[in-house]
Design a protein around this motif. Structure first.
Motif, PDB file in Angstrom:
ATOM      1  N   LEU A  56       0.850  -1.189   0.000  1.00  0.00           N
ATOM      2  CA  LEU A  56       0.000   0.000   0.000  1.00  0.00           C
ATOM      3  C   LEU A  56       0.885   1.239   0.000  1.00  0.00           C
ATOM      4  O   LEU A  56       1.688   1.436   0.911  1.00  0.00           O
ATOM      5  CB  LEU A  56      -0.907   0.010   1.239  1.00  0.00           C
ATOM      6  N   HIS A  57       0.765   2.029  -1.061  1.00  0.00           N
ATOM      7  CA  HIS A  57       1.503   3.291  -1.125  1.00  0.00           C
ATOM      8  C   HIS A  57       0.683   4.334  -0.390  1.00  0.00           C
ATOM      9  O   HIS A  57      -0.418   4.679  -0.811  1.00  0.00           O
ATOM     10  CB  HIS A  57       1.736   3.701  -2.574  1.00  0.00           C
ATOM     11  N   LEU A  58       1.211   4.825   0.716  1.00  0.00           N
ATOM     12  CA  LEU A  58       0.468   5.753   1.566  1.00  0.00           C
ATOM     13  C   LEU A  58       0.305   7.120   0.908  1.00  0.00           C
ATOM     14  O   LEU A  58       1.001   7.450  -0.056  1.00  0.00           O
ATOM     15  CB  LEU A  58       1.192   5.899   2.911  1.00  0.00           C
ATOM     16  N   LYS A  59      -0.615   7.895   1.441  1.00  0.00           N
ATOM     17  CA  LYS A  59      -0.858   9.252   0.939  1.00  0.00           C
ATOM     18  C   LYS A  59       0.456  10.040   0.891  1.00  0.00           C
ATOM     19  O   LYS A  59       1.347   9.843   1.706  1.00  0.00           O
ATOM     20  CB  LYS A  59      -1.820   9.995   1.867  1.00  0.00           C
ATOM     21  N   TYR A  60       0.511  10.959  -0.064  1.00  0.00           N
ATOM     22  CA  TYR A  60       1.682  11.821  -0.160  1.00  0.00           C
ATOM     23  C   TYR A  60       1.223  13.262  -0.287  1.00  0.00           C
ATOM     24  O   TYR A  60       0.510  13.618  -1.219  1.00  0.00           O
ATOM     25  CB  TYR A  60       2.527  11.423  -1.364  1.00  0.00           C
ATOM     26  N   PHE A  61       1.602  14.057   0.697  1.00  0.00           N
ATOM     27  CA  PHE A  61       1.371  15.498   0.644  1.00  0.00           C
ATOM     28  C   PHE A  61       2.712  16.140   0.281  1.00  0.00           C
ATOM     29  O   PHE A  61       3.598  16.257   1.142  1.00  0.00           O
ATOM     30  CB  PHE A  61       0.902  16.039   1.999  1.00  0.00           C
ATOM     31  N   PRO A  62       2.932  16.542  -0.980  1.00  0.00           N
ATOM     32  CA  PRO A  62       4.231  17.117  -1.353  1.00  0.00           C
ATOM     33  C   PRO A  62       4.615  18.297  -0.462  1.00  0.00           C
ATOM     34  O   PRO A  62       5.769  18.472  -0.094  1.00  0.00           O
ATOM     35  CB  PRO A  62       4.025  17.553  -2.807  1.00  0.00           C
ATOM     36  N   THR A  63       3.602  19.123  -0.099  1.00  0.00           N
ATOM     37  CA  THR A  63       3.825  20.298   0.745  1.00  0.00           C
ATOM     38  C   THR A  63       3.141  20.066   2.086  1.00  0.00           C
ATOM     39  O   THR A  63       1.917  20.017   2.151  1.00  0.00           O
ATOM     40  CB  THR A  63       3.241  21.556   0.073  1.00  0.00           C
ATOM     41  N   TRP A  64       3.930  19.888   3.145  1.00  0.00           N
ATOM     42  CA  TRP A  64       3.303  19.569   4.437  1.00  0.00           C
ATOM     43  C   TRP A  64       4.041  20.162   5.632  1.00  0.00           C
ATOM     44  O   TRP A  64       3.482  20.290   6.713  1.00  0.00           O
ATOM     45  CB  TRP A  64       3.214  18.043   4.632  1.00  0.00           C
ATOM     46  N   LEU A  65       5.292  20.555   5.467  1.00  0.00           N
ATOM     47  CA  LEU A  65       6.127  20.940   6.611  1.00  0.00           C
ATOM     48  C   LEU A  65       5.576  22.175   7.327  1.00  0.00           C
ATOM     49  O   LEU A  65       5.466  22.188   8.563  1.00  0.00           O
ATOM     50  CB  LEU A  65       7.561  21.197   6.129  1.00  0.00           C
ATOM     51  N   GLU A  66       5.198  23.202   6.577  1.00  0.00           N
ATOM     52  CA  GLU A  66       4.663  24.421   7.188  1.00  0.00           C
ATOM     53  C   GLU A  66       3.350  24.134   7.923  1.00  0.00           C
ATOM     54  O   GLU A  66       3.095  24.669   9.000  1.00  0.00           O
ATOM     55  CB  GLU A  66       4.440  25.502   6.120  1.00  0.00           C
ATOM     56  N   PHE A  67       2.533  23.280   7.311  1.00  0.00           N
ATOM     57  CA  PHE A  67       1.264  22.905   7.938  1.00  0.00           C
ATOM     58  C   PHE A  67       1.514  22.148   9.237  1.00  0.00           C
ATOM     59  O   PHE A  67       0.880  22.433  10.268  1.00  0.00           O
ATOM     60  CB  PHE A  67       0.456  22.043   6.963  1.00  0.00           C
ATOM     61  N   TYR A  68       2.440  21.208   9.198  1.00  0.00           N
ATOM     62  CA  TYR A  68       2.732  20.412  10.391  1.00  0.00           C
ATOM     63  C   TYR A  68       3.305  21.286  11.509  1.00  0.00           C
ATOM     64  O   TYR A  68       3.051  21.048  12.685  1.00  0.00           O
ATOM     65  CB  TYR A  68       3.701  19.283  10.044  1.00  0.00           C
ATOM     66  N   LYS A  69       4.058  22.306  11.131  1.00  0.00           N
ATOM     67  CA  LYS A  69       4.639  23.220  12.122  1.00  0.00           C
ATOM     68  C   LYS A  69       3.652  24.309  12.553  1.00  0.00           C
ATOM     69  O   LYS A  69       4.003  25.217  13.294  1.00  0.00           O
ATOM     70  CB  LYS A  69       5.926  23.843  11.571  1.00  0.00           C
ATOM     71  N   ASN A  70       2.428  24.221  12.049  1.00  0.00           N
ATOM     72  CA  ASN A  70       1.338  25.116  12.452  1.00  0.00           C
ATOM     73  C   ASN A  70       1.584  26.563  12.032  1.00  0.00           C
ATOM     74  O   ASN A  70       1.157  27.503  12.734  1.00  0.00           O
ATOM     75  CB  ASN A  70       1.110  25.035  13.965  1.00  0.00           C
ATOM     76  N   ASP A  71       2.259  26.761  10.897  1.00  0.00           N
ATOM     77  CA  ASP A  71       2.492  28.104  10.371  1.00  0.00           C
ATOM     78  C   ASP A  71       1.282  28.485   9.513  1.00  0.00           C
ATOM     79  O   ASP A  71       1.310  28.416   8.281  1.00  0.00           O
ATOM     80  CB  ASP A  71       3.777  28.124   9.545  1.00  0.00           C
ATOM     81  N   HIS A  72       0.195  28.869  10.188  1.00  0.00           N
ATOM     82  CA  HIS A  72      -1.080  29.112   9.512  1.00  0.00           C
ATOM     83  C   HIS A  72      -0.973  30.211   8.464  1.00  0.00           C
ATOM     84  O   HIS A  72      -1.560  30.096   7.375  1.00  0.00           O
ATOM     85  CB  HIS A  72      -2.161  29.478  10.537  1.00  0.00           C
ATOM     86  N   GLN A  73      -0.243  31.266   8.777  1.00  0.00           N
ATOM     87  CA  GLN A  73      -0.148  32.388   7.849  1.00  0.00           C
ATOM     88  C   GLN A  73       0.471  31.945   6.527  1.00  0.00           C
ATOM     89  O   GLN A  73      -0.059  32.236   5.448  1.00  0.00           O
ATOM     90  CB  GLN A  73       0.684  33.520   8.464  1.00  0.00           C
ATOM     91  N   LYS A  74       1.570  31.211   6.608  1.00  0.00           N
ATOM     92  CA  LYS A  74       2.267  30.786   5.401  1.00  0.00           C
ATOM     93  C   LYS A  74       1.433  29.789   4.605  1.00  0.00           C
ATOM     94  O   LYS A  74       1.355  29.856   3.378  1.00  0.00           O
ATOM     95  CB  LYS A  74       3.623  30.167   5.764  1.00  0.00           C
TER      96      LYS A  74
END
Length: 326
Positions: A56-74
């Protein structure tokens, strides 16, 4: 074990008249043991024969680091507001990512697959064009360790294999970084899924399939004992050196002027496809790569427009490896 990639997306299954029995016949024709699945929603899963489902190839979010770090503005700037963020990630809080992978982990266990594949990479749309990254391999690896250890917080028989990419993250160009990364993953049943194209893309000077194969063989030797962590390989070819050496900033400026989100998405996907080709690795040295690694899983990860093209691609790949079709 020889496999091919597939998804339960209707566009993919259209090649087989949306009938998994036709997929089974195709696998048998090409001496393949099963499939590595990318799962979209619940479509066509009720008729999917479990005995052909190996990975099973899991989901891939190419852009996720800013979201994970809770940088809502960016993140809101990148996705055009909070609703764009919700649409992309399925939620607006970092916990959304952890929950998404936990859900897929449960699915992997329910499906009874032997392994899961997790992309270890991060790139923004802008940086995919400009390559002016403001994050490092270590930034991505550190955050991935944190996320994975929360999402996959209990071991099972399902292997968790981490895939290399050419964007910042797990590139496999530095064996010490790769080993440190794996050492910090608490999930014990783990390893590497080596994507041959992704490794080739890391060297824009490669011109031919032979040069690509020789480069991969050299890089595997440089990994030393870390090579033993490679449990599977994605077999395909990409030689986008000339394209990578071009200046794509003007293309990105044009992208920003594109108002329709779907058209923007298509332009971005088109750009990525010019980098990551997903065509057959048609040089016989690919067999040397497989022999050197001795992986448990050899996955033909190819993208074709129709069944006829896929049929030809698999034939080419089998022939290069020295396997005949029935």
């Amino acid at each position: 074990m020889y496999l091919m990639n597939i998804s339960n997306y209707s566009g993919d299954l259209d090649k087989f008249q949306k009938d998994w029995k036709n997929v089974e016949r195709f696998l048998e024709k090409h001496q393949l043991d099963g499939v590595e699945l990318i799962c979209y929603e619940e479509d066509y899963l009720d008729t999917l024969p479990r005995h052909i489902l190996k990975g099973l190839h899991l989901k891939y979010f190419p852009t996720w680091l800013e979201f994970y770090k809770n940088d809502h503005q960016k993140v809101c700037e990148m996705f055009g507001g909070i609703e764009g963020v919700r649409q992309y990630y399925g939620g607006i809080h970092p916990q959304t990512l952890i929950d998404a992978f936990r859900d897929e982990y449960r699915s992997a266990q329910e499906f009874g697959v032997e392994y899961m594949v997790y992309h270890v990479s991060h790139v923004t749309t802008e940086h995919s064009f400009t390559r002016a990254f403001d994050y490092t391999d270590d930034d991505v690896l550190d955050a991935t360790v944190e996320l994975v250890n929360q999402a996959f917080d209990n071991d099972s028989d399902v292997m968790l294999l981490f895939e290399n990419l050419w964007w910042p993250g797990l590139t496999l160009l530095d064996k010490e970084k790769a080993q440190r990364f794996l050492d910090r993953i608490n999930y014990k049943n783990k390893g590497i899924m080596l994507d041959l194209s992704h490794l080739m893309i890391s060297n824009p000077n490669l011109k031919t399939a032979r040069e690509g194969a020789e480069y991969i063989l050299k890089m595997i030797e440089k990994l030393g004992s870390f090579k033993e962590w490679i449990r599977g390989i994605h077999v395909n070819l990409s030689l986008p050196g000339d394209y990578l050496k071009m200046d794509h900033r003007a293309e990105y400026a044009e992208l920003l002027k594109t108002e329709d989100p779907f058209e923007r998405y298509l332009k971005t996907v088109g750009h990525i496809k010019k980098i990551d080709w997903h065509v057959p690795f048609d040089h016989p040295l690919v067999k040397n790569i497989i022999d050197l690694i001795e992986p448990e899983y050899v996955v033909f990860e190819l993208l074709a427009q129709n069944l006829e093209q896929l049929d030809g691609y698999i034939d080419i790949q089998n022939k290069a490896i020295g396997r005949g079709a029935k």
